[in-house]
Write a protein that holds these residues in place. Structure first.
Motif, PDB file in Angstrom:
ATOM      1  N   LEU A  19       0.714  -1.253  -0.038  1.00 41.56           N
ATOM      2  CA  LEU A  19      -0.046   0.202  -0.016  1.00 41.56           C
ATOM      3  C   LEU A  19       0.919   1.225   0.107  1.00 41.56           C
ATOM      4  CD1 LEU A  19      -2.555  -1.405   2.619  1.00 41.56           C
ATOM      5  CD2 LEU A  19      -3.044  -0.909   0.235  1.00 41.56           C
ATOM      6  N   VAL A  20       2.082   1.249  -0.155  1.00 43.56           N
ATOM      7  CA  VAL A  20       3.145   2.254  -0.368  1.00 43.56           C
ATOM      8  C   VAL A  20       3.815   2.313  -1.507  1.00 43.56           C
ATOM      9  CG1 VAL A  20       5.081   3.558   0.857  1.00 43.56           C
ATOM     10  CG2 VAL A  20       3.225   2.165   2.390  1.00 43.56           C
ATOM     11  N   THR A  21       3.612   3.093  -2.554  1.00 41.67           N
ATOM     12  CA  THR A  21       4.394   3.336  -3.603  1.00 41.67           C
ATOM     13  C   THR A  21       5.706   3.617  -3.291  1.00 41.67           C
ATOM     14  OG1 THR A  21       4.006   5.661  -3.999  1.00 41.67           O
ATOM     15  CG2 THR A  21       2.277   4.256  -4.666  1.00 41.67           C
ATOM     16  N   GLN A  22       6.661   3.534  -4.645  1.00 49.16           N
ATOM     17  CA  GLN A  22       8.220   3.539  -4.387  1.00 49.16           C
ATOM     18  C   GLN A  22       8.437   5.478  -4.228  1.00 49.16           C
ATOM     19  OE1 GLN A  22      10.292   2.139  -7.710  1.00 49.16           O
ATOM     20  NE2 GLN A  22       9.276   0.009  -7.501  1.00 49.16           N
ATOM     21  N   GLY A  23       7.390   5.974  -4.864  1.00 52.93           N
ATOM     22  CA  GLY A  23       7.652   7.652  -4.756  1.00 52.93           C
ATOM     23  C   GLY A  23       7.261   7.852  -3.418  1.00 52.93           C
ATOM     24  N   GLU A  24       6.318   7.439  -2.670  1.00 52.39           N
ATOM     25  CA  GLU A  24       6.019   7.888  -1.315  1.00 52.39           C
ATOM     26  C   GLU A  24       7.218   7.293  -0.529  1.00 52.39           C
ATOM     27  OE1 GLU A  24       1.158   7.625  -2.266  1.00 52.39           O
ATOM     28  OE2 GLU A  24       2.323   5.836  -1.380  1.00 52.39           O
ATOM     29  N   ALA A  25       7.873   6.030  -0.613  1.00 55.06           N
ATOM     30  CA  ALA A  25       8.727   5.711   0.241  1.00 55.06           C
ATOM     31  C   ALA A  25      10.010   6.469   0.247  1.00 55.06           C
ATOM     32  CB  ALA A  25       9.032   4.037  -0.039  1.00 55.06           C
ATOM     33  N   ARG A  26      10.208   7.058  -0.861  1.00 50.25           N
ATOM     34  CA  ARG A  26      11.277   7.841  -1.090  1.00 50.25           C
ATOM     35  C   ARG A  26      11.331   9.179  -0.068  1.00 50.25           C
ATOM     36  NH1 ARG A  26      14.372   7.240  -5.941  1.00 50.25           N
ATOM     37  NH2 ARG A  26      14.913   9.471  -5.912  1.00 50.25           N
ATOM     38  N   LYS A  27      10.276   9.314   0.279  1.00 52.81           N
ATOM     39  CA  LYS A  27      10.174  10.588   1.231  1.00 52.81           C
ATOM     40  C   LYS A  27      10.545  10.048   2.621  1.00 52.81           C
ATOM     41  CE  LYS A  27       5.916  11.988  -0.932  1.00 52.81           C
ATOM     42  NZ  LYS A  27       4.336  12.005  -0.827  1.00 52.81           N
ATOM     43  N   PHE A  28      10.425   8.797   2.965  1.00 51.89           N
ATOM     44  CA  PHE A  28      11.160   8.253   4.199  1.00 51.89           C
ATOM     45  C   PHE A  28      12.512   7.712   4.077  1.00 51.89           C
ATOM     46  CE2 PHE A  28       6.413   7.537   4.338  1.00 51.89           C
ATOM     47  CZ  PHE A  28       6.051   8.287   5.584  1.00 51.89           C
ATOM     48  N   GLY A  29      13.018   8.227   3.131  1.00 48.68           N
ATOM     49  CA  GLY A  29      14.645   7.990   2.825  1.00 48.68           C
ATOM     50  C   GLY A  29      14.765   6.655   1.628  1.00 48.68           C
ATOM     51  N   GLY A  30      13.721   6.016   1.582  1.00 52.01           N
ATOM     52  CA  GLY A  30      14.295   4.831   0.407  1.00 52.01           C
ATOM     53  C   GLY A  30      13.795   3.734   1.083  1.00 52.01           C
ATOM     54  N   ASP A  31      14.787   2.824   1.433  1.00 58.95           N
ATOM     55  CA  ASP A  31      14.142   1.653   2.203  1.00 58.95           C
ATOM     56  C   ASP A  31      13.051   1.873   3.375  1.00 58.95           C
ATOM     57  OD1 ASP A  31      15.771   0.511   0.361  1.00 58.95           O
ATOM     58  OD2 ASP A  31      17.431  -0.182   1.964  1.00 58.95           O
ATOM     59  N   LEU A  32      12.055   1.355   3.282  1.00 59.59           N
ATOM     60  CA  LEU A  32      10.689   1.565   4.223  1.00 59.59           C
ATOM     61  C   LEU A  32      10.870   0.420   5.322  1.00 59.59           C
ATOM     62  CD1 LEU A  32       8.496   3.294   4.743  1.00 59.59           C
ATOM     63  CD2 LEU A  32       7.104   1.875   3.487  1.00 59.59           C
ATOM     64  N   ASP A  33      11.099   1.310   6.744  1.00 62.78           N
ATOM     65  CA  ASP A  33      11.087   0.392   7.957  1.00 62.78           C
ATOM     66  C   ASP A  33       9.254   0.177   8.073  1.00 62.78           C
ATOM     67  OD1 ASP A  33      10.734  -0.374  10.591  1.00 62.78           O
ATOM     68  OD2 ASP A  33      12.380   0.973  11.359  1.00 62.78           O
ATOM     69  N   LEU A  34       8.993  -1.001   7.839  1.00 60.35           N
ATOM     70  CA  LEU A  34       7.496  -1.330   8.262  1.00 60.35           C
ATOM     71  C   LEU A  34       6.906  -1.088   9.493  1.00 60.35           C
ATOM     72  CD1 LEU A  34       7.044  -4.328   5.595  1.00 60.35           C
ATOM     73  CD2 LEU A  34       6.562  -1.824   5.262  1.00 60.35           C
ATOM     74  N   GLY A  35       7.851  -1.678  10.469  1.00 60.48           N
ATOM     75  CA  GLY A  35       7.454  -1.535  11.805  1.00 60.48           C
ATOM     76  C   GLY A  35       7.191  -0.162  12.456  1.00 60.48           C
ATOM     77  N   ARG A  36       8.138   0.849  11.948  1.00 55.95           N
ATOM     78  CA  ARG A  36       8.190   2.250  12.204  1.00 55.95           C
ATOM     79  C   ARG A  36       6.978   3.015  11.796  1.00 55.95           C
ATOM     80  NH1 ARG A  36      13.276   6.218  11.972  1.00 55.95           N
ATOM     81  NH2 ARG A  36      12.415   7.948  13.399  1.00 55.95           N
ATOM     82  N   LEU A  37       6.522   2.453  10.514  1.00 53.62           N
ATOM     83  CA  LEU A  37       5.284   3.149   9.854  1.00 53.62           C
ATOM     84  C   LEU A  37       4.224   2.730  10.415  1.00 53.62           C
ATOM     85  CD1 LEU A  37       4.216   4.769   7.602  1.00 53.62           C
ATOM     86  CD2 LEU A  37       4.476   2.791   5.987  1.00 53.62           C
ATOM     87  N   HIS A  38       4.268   1.481  10.947  1.00 52.89           N
ATOM     88  CA  HIS A  38       2.842   0.913  11.460  1.00 52.89           C
ATOM     89  C   HIS A  38       2.629   1.333  12.818  1.00 52.89           C
ATOM     90  CE1 HIS A  38       0.236  -2.225  13.531  1.00 52.89           C
ATOM     91  NE2 HIS A  38      -0.124  -2.193  12.256  1.00 52.89           N
ATOM     92  N   ARG A  39       3.762   1.529  13.499  1.00 50.06           N
ATOM     93  CA  ARG A  39       3.813   2.453  14.786  1.00 50.06           C
ATOM     94  C   ARG A  39       2.820   3.755  14.596  1.00 50.06           C
ATOM     95  NH1 ARG A  39       6.557   2.793  19.827  1.00 50.06           N
ATOM     96  NH2 ARG A  39       7.401   0.742  19.396  1.00 50.06           N
TER      97      ARG A  39
END
Length: 377
Positions: A177-197
């Protein structure tokens, strides 16, 4: 090492028509399997999610020979029952009546606004006629949707139905549910646990809306700012994360150490878990409540606010007197709505002041068994 996903593992774009299937595949399949077994279903989900779930259910059951008619306030199309001009709610009730009168073989009624059509807890007039149609036609297959904030008449609640609940997006589905363009706002590789928090209380529509609205630089050196900005977007209805900290609470070192070791450290370990299985196991170890005992004026409220700050959660509070209602079932409904509000803004901490006002021992008076049962569930 935190459980992260690389940019290339994320979708380039997301089809709006597949949101429910991407976020709640197991729940959608549960509804579909029940319909195949000729069991109607009551789905509890936020109002904005209901049309997406209805679309997903319709897609799921089509290969099984079931045809769906969506009864909502939109204009007639091939898969919607025809409406007449008598007001939106009146139109939908009339469409249900016509659908019931027609052939029911292999037909499924999708009712995204069942809670509004049924008239809430005190159904009157046309709403009662609709309820009678559902009760008196046990062979009719239907899927009704209710928002957690809208009660249903008890008669509908007591029908033999498959009951499915959809709310926050499960952590394991975030990668879809997160696109590559949106993940880039979080630095690139996405920490799923931190996002879910910071997104655990969001439904799929809210998640997509806030991710699209997040305005951050591309590939920042640190993701902390992006996560803080995203959390700020998710706060609503005047809710905030308290500014008090555990370090600012004087004394009570034993209590603070106990909270850190048995609660906060477990959260941190879960966020850093390398696998979903390890994370789920650690989540199950964390207690879901804390009992603060002491006379008035010793800082229980301050302690609760500091705990909310440490967990990154919003703070809500209530008293036994605020929860109690003179009407039958009103107290339980007040408690349910309080938890629904906290769940929508999760993570959250709820402070029950004067808990003994409704949870005291029966011998002391003031006990509310039904309210206590609702609380522990």
């Amino acid at each position: 090492m935190p459980l992260t996903v690389g940019l290339k593992e994320l979708p380039v774009q997301i089809d709006p028509g597949s949101l429910a299937s991407a976020a709640y595949p197991d729940a959608v399949a549960d509804v579909g399997r029940g319909l195949v077994r000729r069991l109607s279903c009551l789905v509890e989900c936020p109002k904005e999610v209901a049309p997406h779930v209805a679309h997903a259910v319709r897609t799921w059951v089509q290969p099984h020979g079931l045809r769906c008619a969506v009864i909502d306030a939109r204009a007639e199309t091939g898969d919607r029952a025809p409406l007449v001009s008598s007001g939106l709610v009146g139109n939908m009730r009339a469409a249900v009546a016509r659908a019931v009168a027609g052939p029911q073989a292999n037909a499924v009624l999708l009712l995204p606004h069942l809670d509004l059509l049924a008239g809430g807890a005190g159904a009157l007039g046309d709403a009662r006629e609709l309820i009678a149609l559902l009760v008196e036609n046990p062979d009719l297959l239907w899927v009704g949707f209710r928002d957690p904030a809208v009660p249903l008449p008890r008669l509908v609640e007591q029908l033999p139905l498959n009951r499915v609940r959809m709310g926050g997006v499960p952590r394991g589905r975030l990668r879809h549910l997160v696109t590559q363009g949106e993940a880039r706002k979080f630095g690139g590789d996405l920490d799923l646990g931190r996002l879910h928090r910071v997104a655990s209380g969001l439904n799929v529509v809210q998640l997509r809306k806030y991710l699209a609205a997040l305005d951050r630089e591309d590939r920042p050196a640190s993701a902390a700012g992006a996560f803080a900005a995203f959390r700020a977007l998710t706060l609503s209805h005047g809710l905030t994360v308290p500014g008090e900290t555990l370090a600012g609470v004087g004394g009570y070192e034993h209590a603070k150490r106990k909270l850190r070791e048995e609660l906060l450290d477990v959260f941190d370990l879960a966020d850093a878990a390398a696998t979903e299985e390890a994370r789920d196991r650690l989540d199950a170890l964390a207690p879901r409540g804390v009992l603060l005992v002491g006379p008035p004026g010793v800082g229980k409220r301050l302690f609760a606010r500091a705990l909310a700050n440490a967990a990154g959660g919003v703070f809500l509070e209530t008293t036994g007197a605020e929860l109690k209602s003179r009407y039958l079932g009103g107290s339980e409904e007040n408690l349910r709505l309080l938890f629904a509000r906290a769940r929508a803004a999760a993570p959250a901490v709820i402070l029950f002041k004067e808990l003994d006002a409704f949870a005291a021992r029966p011998a002391r008076g003031g006990a509310e068994p039904s309210l206590v049962l609702q609380l522990i569930q």
